[in-house]
Design a protein around this motif. Structure first.
Motif, mmCIF file in Angstrom:
data_model
loop_
_atom_site.group_PDB
_atom_site.id
_atom_site.type_symbol
_atom_site.label_atom_id
_atom_site.label_comp_id
_atom_site.label_asym_id
_atom_site.label_seq_id
_atom_site.Cartn_x
_atom_site.Cartn_y
_atom_site.Cartn_z
ATOM 1 N N GLY A 53 1.027 -0.908 -0.329
ATOM 2 C CA GLY A 53 -0.043 -0.244 0.245
ATOM 3 C C GLY A 53 0.726 1.715 -0.187
ATOM 4 N N TYR A 54 2.445 1.352 0.070
ATOM 5 C CA TYR A 54 2.815 2.544 0.650
ATOM 6 C C TYR A 54 3.760 2.578 -1.277
ATOM 7 C CZ TYR A 54 2.309 2.707 5.584
ATOM 8 O OH TYR A 54 2.498 2.963 6.677
ATOM 9 N N ASN A 55 2.582 2.771 -2.367
ATOM 10 C CA ASN A 55 3.248 3.528 -3.514
ATOM 11 C C ASN A 55 3.122 4.901 -3.084
ATOM 12 O OD1 ASN A 55 3.393 0.947 -5.040
ATOM 13 N ND2 ASN A 55 0.440 0.775 -4.440
ATOM 14 N N ILE A 56 3.576 5.667 -4.353
ATOM 15 C CA ILE A 56 3.950 7.096 -4.186
ATOM 16 C C ILE A 56 3.622 7.878 -5.355
ATOM 17 C CG2 ILE A 56 5.430 8.071 -4.595
ATOM 18 C CD1 ILE A 56 7.819 6.610 -3.643
ATOM 19 N N PHE A 57 2.881 8.425 -4.985
ATOM 20 C CA PHE A 57 2.585 10.060 -5.968
ATOM 21 C C PHE A 57 3.358 11.176 -5.927
ATOM 22 C CE2 PHE A 57 -0.201 13.102 -7.864
ATOM 23 C CZ PHE A 57 -1.760 12.053 -8.689
ATOM 24 N N ILE A 58 3.394 11.750 -6.967
ATOM 25 C CA ILE A 58 4.331 12.895 -6.457
ATOM 26 C C ILE A 58 3.357 13.570 -7.451
ATOM 27 C CG2 ILE A 58 6.188 14.037 -7.860
ATOM 28 C CD1 ILE A 58 7.366 11.441 -7.799
ATOM 29 N N SER A 59 3.352 14.989 -6.760
ATOM 30 C CA SER A 59 2.634 15.985 -7.364
ATOM 31 C C SER A 59 2.654 17.207 -7.221
ATOM 32 C CB SER A 59 1.430 15.995 -5.839
ATOM 33 O OG SER A 59 1.470 16.584 -4.260
ATOM 34 N N GLY A 60 2.731 17.885 -8.053
ATOM 35 C CA GLY A 60 2.898 19.821 -7.434
ATOM 36 C C GLY A 60 2.898 20.403 -9.601
ATOM 37 N N ILE A 425 4.887 4.520 -9.257
ATOM 38 C CA ILE A 425 4.994 5.812 -8.710
ATOM 39 C C ILE A 425 4.573 7.144 -9.909
ATOM 40 C CG2 ILE A 425 6.360 7.092 -8.399
ATOM 41 C CD1 ILE A 425 8.310 4.540 -8.239
ATOM 42 N N LEU A 426 3.239 7.571 -9.180
ATOM 43 C CA LEU A 426 2.331 8.265 -10.049
ATOM 44 C C LEU A 426 2.751 9.932 -10.364
ATOM 45 C CD1 LEU A 426 -1.036 7.524 -9.787
ATOM 46 C CD2 LEU A 426 0.211 6.580 -11.603
ATOM 47 N N ILE A 427 3.002 10.498 -11.717
ATOM 48 C CA ILE A 427 2.546 11.815 -11.339
ATOM 49 C C ILE A 427 2.067 12.497 -11.741
ATOM 50 C CG2 ILE A 427 4.698 13.716 -11.976
ATOM 51 C CD1 ILE A 427 6.806 11.131 -12.420
ATOM 52 N N GLY A 428 1.574 13.512 -11.105
ATOM 53 C CA GLY A 428 0.101 14.636 -11.634
ATOM 54 C C GLY A 428 0.294 15.534 -11.146
ATOM 55 N N PRO A 429 -0.471 16.669 -11.448
ATOM 56 C CA PRO A 429 -0.618 17.581 -10.670
ATOM 57 C C PRO A 429 -1.454 17.043 -9.302
ATOM 58 C CG PRO A 429 -2.224 17.786 -12.875
ATOM 59 C CD PRO A 429 -1.121 16.527 -12.257
ATOM 60 N N SER A 430 -1.461 18.487 -8.150
ATOM 61 C CA SER A 430 -1.989 18.287 -6.707
ATOM 62 C C SER A 430 -3.535 17.932 -6.985
ATOM 63 C CB SER A 430 -1.858 19.299 -6.085
ATOM 64 O OG SER A 430 0.317 19.762 -6.271
ATOM 65 N N LEU A 431 -4.110 18.824 -8.333
ATOM 66 C CA LEU A 431 -6.103 18.692 -7.933
ATOM 67 C C LEU A 431 -5.750 16.995 -8.230
ATOM 68 C CD1 LEU A 431 -8.935 19.817 -8.672
ATOM 69 C CD2 LEU A 431 -7.719 20.139 -10.706
#
Length: 791
Positions: A53-60, A425-431
């Motif tokens: 469950g400790y996958n990562i979402f990189i937002s910004g 690792i998912l990368i996307g906007p904060s929204l």
């Protein structure tokens, strides 16, 4: 307190003397992310924790280096992990529709593929050799002769019995028949017909008596024939086993540590012996039709495809992988992520087999990391749900889209599911993060680590050093000309301008890299061996020129009077407000006339933009705050008998935000009191109900926008802008505006309360102005009372 800002307040340019180098060529390059300590700490922890469950979402925001950092950080972490196993799919001899998966040490999967190809070819050669060998033919002939002798004895005995009864046994197309004898010779039909009826009946009766003996002889002959075929088959299998056993033993010993592979190889050998007739057929030099037995064994499969069952499908190949795999899936469709079962056209239909099972990014990332752009992932309607199901269940199934939706089940391959242990690792906007966290329960359980990127960092000495080292890295990595320290200082000033804060630096490194590329190109065009300050300035100006067509057109319209903006004199109920326009890759400020009218009534303050649905929610709130201020300031001892309307003149695209609240209030109070206000001063600033001026965004662009309007209509030396005092740190003005301020041609003021704004706009004391407003409101209230009493 109202304050006139000095030249030093308006910008904080980087002093080149603070940079301890002459050119970036003298620096050690730095490729790590800078200015993102919070994100780095979160990423490091997220990569170390191995719990489910400790996958990562990189937002910004876009351009902050999220993807680049993700690649670097993940690649670094992957080097410390072991290489995962290879995966191959093989034919399942027990259940052909369910191909089996085998797991081998990295690199062994490829070797098994080649070893199986070699083994099959060697088996074919050995089978061909041993069955063409003379010794085999001798043994075969001995068996054939032995059983031919037994069969001959049966028929000889039958012949003796038939002759004793006056018959002979003959073979015909219909089988064996009894023929009566006459004088030791077979009787012809004419001779039989010439006999009397009693003689014919007697012969027929004797013939029927022989039939059971004939049937018994045939049964015994068939048993002999069956025994012959069984003994021949045993001989063939023994010869084949003796031939292939050494070949298989060699391969089995190589893969002895892999139990699954050993069992598979044993099954292959058993299947080959079982289907020996088919195997012999494919070893023949001539392309003959498959005989009856082969057709049964191969179920009608053409002989050139029969050996497909002995191939190995290398599903995941890690022989060249160093550490854990890092898969960056740039097109995360369902099939690219989770694999597929391909097919090929054959006789008007589509056929498939286990060799057409193709892996997806999830399988290749097994034991490692999978990096995906969230925006691309959500474009595929099946990908997100399947990814969640895979992460929850810990296994990836290979099935084509639509299999689960068929009304009528069809026979298709069901490959063995692959257990997966992958960190996504998912990368996307904060929204995206906020929406998923709010509306998708699975997201909270599966992506427990958020790596949040900021758009700015503190302008410290350490960060200035790191910024220069980053520029060095780009120059060396992308083969740009190196920058001298004045050029680096100018890049840092540009970074602060991007951050809209002179105390900070921007972390939108994509924009910084673009500037570096373009400055280097301008230096090359001029034949310089270094990028200098003028080249950076040229790059900034040219970049703006490529995108400021809309701004220039609007300024031309102001110059021609098509857009009315007055930058001198005084007016009642009219103020120059400031707004920011964003046209995608370019942002600029624009002045707007804000007008207010007041009259007797009780409608309060009417927002014309709201009435015509051109006002955003924040702007509507700002106008309501004006009513709160009026009530709190002027209506504690009398009612407000007032109707007023406020609007942005020549606005056709809508209004949003609260940065015009101060300007709107000044216009409204001017209209109520009849006191004119200055047109050579523009105002920006939010306001609370108690009259405190609050900071706003885009203040640098707003100041420059009004400056350009004043310049195009003629600078008078009295023009300027009022901004909130809390926005002073946000000022990073262009050199042209700074020079105008320095020469006294343009002025910037900061205010803390609306009273400060009133004093500069009306050139009156705030108390005096408020008294005038209150008298005007009192007068309106008295007139209203007279009117209603009279009515």
């Amino acid at each position: 307190m109202l304050k006139k800002l000095t030249f030093e307040d308006l910008c904080s340019n980087c002093d080149p003397s603070l940079l301890e180098f002459e050119t970036t060529d003298q620096l050690e390059p730095i490729s790590d992310i800078i200015g993102q300590q919070r994100a780095v700490r979160a990423m490091e922890f997220g990569l170390k924790i191995t719990k489910k469950g400790y996958n990562i979402f990189i937002s910004g925001p876009t351009g902050t280096g999220k993807t680049t950092y993700a690649r670097l950080a993940v690649s670094k972490a992957a080097k410390e992990k072991s290489v995962p196993e290879d995966i191959v799919y093989v034919f399942n001899f027990a259940k052909p529709e369910k191909p089996a998966a085998l797991f081998l040490r990295a690199g062994m999967g490829y070797e098994l593929t080649k070893d199986m190809e070699k083994l099959v070819n060697e088996v074919k050669r050995e089978i061909h050799r041993v069955f063409d060998d003379e010794s085999f033919e001798v043994q075969r002939q001995e068996i054939v002769e032995k059983y031919q002798k037994k069969s001959a004895e049966i028929f000889e005995k039958l012949d003796e019995q038939a002759k004793a009864e006056g018959f002979i046994i003959q073979r015909s197309p219909q089988g064996f028949i009894t023929v009566p004898l006459k004088e030791g010779k077979p009787m012809s039909q004419e001779e039989f017909d010439s006999l009397s009826e009693e003689e014919r009946k007697e012969i027929e009766e004797k013939g029927r008596g022989l039939q059971p003996k004939l049937d018994e002889a045939l049964r015994r002959a068939r048993m002999v024939d069956k025994e012959a075929r069984e003994e021949l088959m045993k001989l063939e299998r023994k010869v084949a086993l003796d031939a292939v056993n050494p070949l298989f033993e060699e391969v089995i010993s190589k893969y002895a540590e892999f139990e699954g592979v050993v069992n598979y190889l044993k099954e292959v050998k058993d299947d080959m012996i079982k289907n020996l007739a088919a195997l012999k057929q494919v070893t023949r030099d001539k392309t003959e039709e498959i005989n009856e037995f082969t057709a049964i064994f191969t179920q009608g499969i053409p002989k050139e495809e029969f050996l497909t069952r002995y191939r190995v499908n290398l599903f995941v190949d890690n022989r060249n992988t160093k550490g854990a795999p890092v898969i960056i899936e740039t097109n995360p469709t369902y099939y690219n992520l989770f694999g597929k079962i391909e097919g090929k056209a054959s006789f008007g239909t589509v056929v498939t087999d286990f060799t057409m099972i193709k892996s997806g990014a999830v399988h290749r990332a097994r034991g490692g990391y999978l990096i995906i752009q969230a925006e691309d992932l959500f474009k595929d309607p099946f990908a997100w749900d399947t990814l969640k199901r895979t992460l929850k269940n810990g296994e990836a199934r290979i099935e084509n889209i639509g299999e689960q939706y068929r009304v009528i089940p069809t026979v298709s391959l069901k490959p063995q599911p692959i257990p997966v242990d992958v960190k996504v690792i998912l990368i996307g906007p904060s929204l995206y993060y906020y929406l998923l966290n709010e509306y998708d329960e699975d997201f909270k359980k599966l992506f427990k680590i958020r790596v949040d990127f900021d758009v700015e960092m503190e302008k410290t000495k350490e960060n200035l050093k790191n910024y220069a080292a980053f520029i060095c890295h780009i120059c060396k990595n992308d083969r740009l000309l190196h920058f001298d320290r004045e050029a680096v200082a100018k890049v840092i000033d540009y970074s602060s301008r991007l951050a809209e804060d002179k105390t900070k630096l921007s972390t939108r490194f994509n924009d910084i890299v673009e500037l570096l590329y373009e400055a280097s190109t301008w230096a090359e065009i001029e034949g310089s061996d270094l990028v200098k300050k003028q080249h950076v300035i040229k790059a900034i100006e040219e970049k703006a020129y490529r995108s400021n067509r809309v701004e220039e057109k609007l300024l031309k319209m102001i110059e021609k009077g098509e857009i009315i903006v007055e930058v001198s004199g005084q007016k009642v109920g009219q103020v120059n407000g400031l707004s920011v326009l964003d046209v995608g890759d370019y942002t600029f400020g624009q002045p707007s006339r804000i007008t207010a009218t007041t009259y007797l009534g009780d409608a309060g303050v009417v927002n014309i933009e709201r009435e015509v649905k051109l006002s955003g929610k924040i702007h509507e709130k700002a106008v309501l705050i004006l009513s709160g201020f009026l009530g709190e300031k002027y209506a504690k001892d009398m009612p407000l008998a007032l109707s007023a309307s406020i609007t942005f003149e020549q606005n056709y695209g809508g209004v949003e935000g609260d940065s015009a609240t101060c300007a709107e209030l000044i216009a409204l109070l001017s209209s109520i009191s009849g006191i004119p206000v200055r047109q050579d001063i523009a105002i920006t600033g939010s306001l609370d109900q108690h009259g405190n001026v609050q900071p706003v965004g885009g203040v640098t662009h707003k100041i420059e926008g009004f400056y350009h309007a004043c310049k195009i209509k003629g600078l008078t030396g009295t023009q300027g802008v009022v901004i909130p005092s809390k926005n002073i740190d946000n000022l990073m003005l262009k050199e042209e505006v700074l020079e105008a301020v320095k020469e006294g041609k343009f002025h910037i003021f900061c205010a803390e309360t609306i009273d400060d704004v009133i004093e500069i706009m009306t050139e009156m004391k705030a108390e005096e102005f408020h008294q005038k407003v209150k008298e005007a409101l009192k007068n309106l209230a008295e007139k209203a009372k007279e009117f209603f009493d009279g009515e």
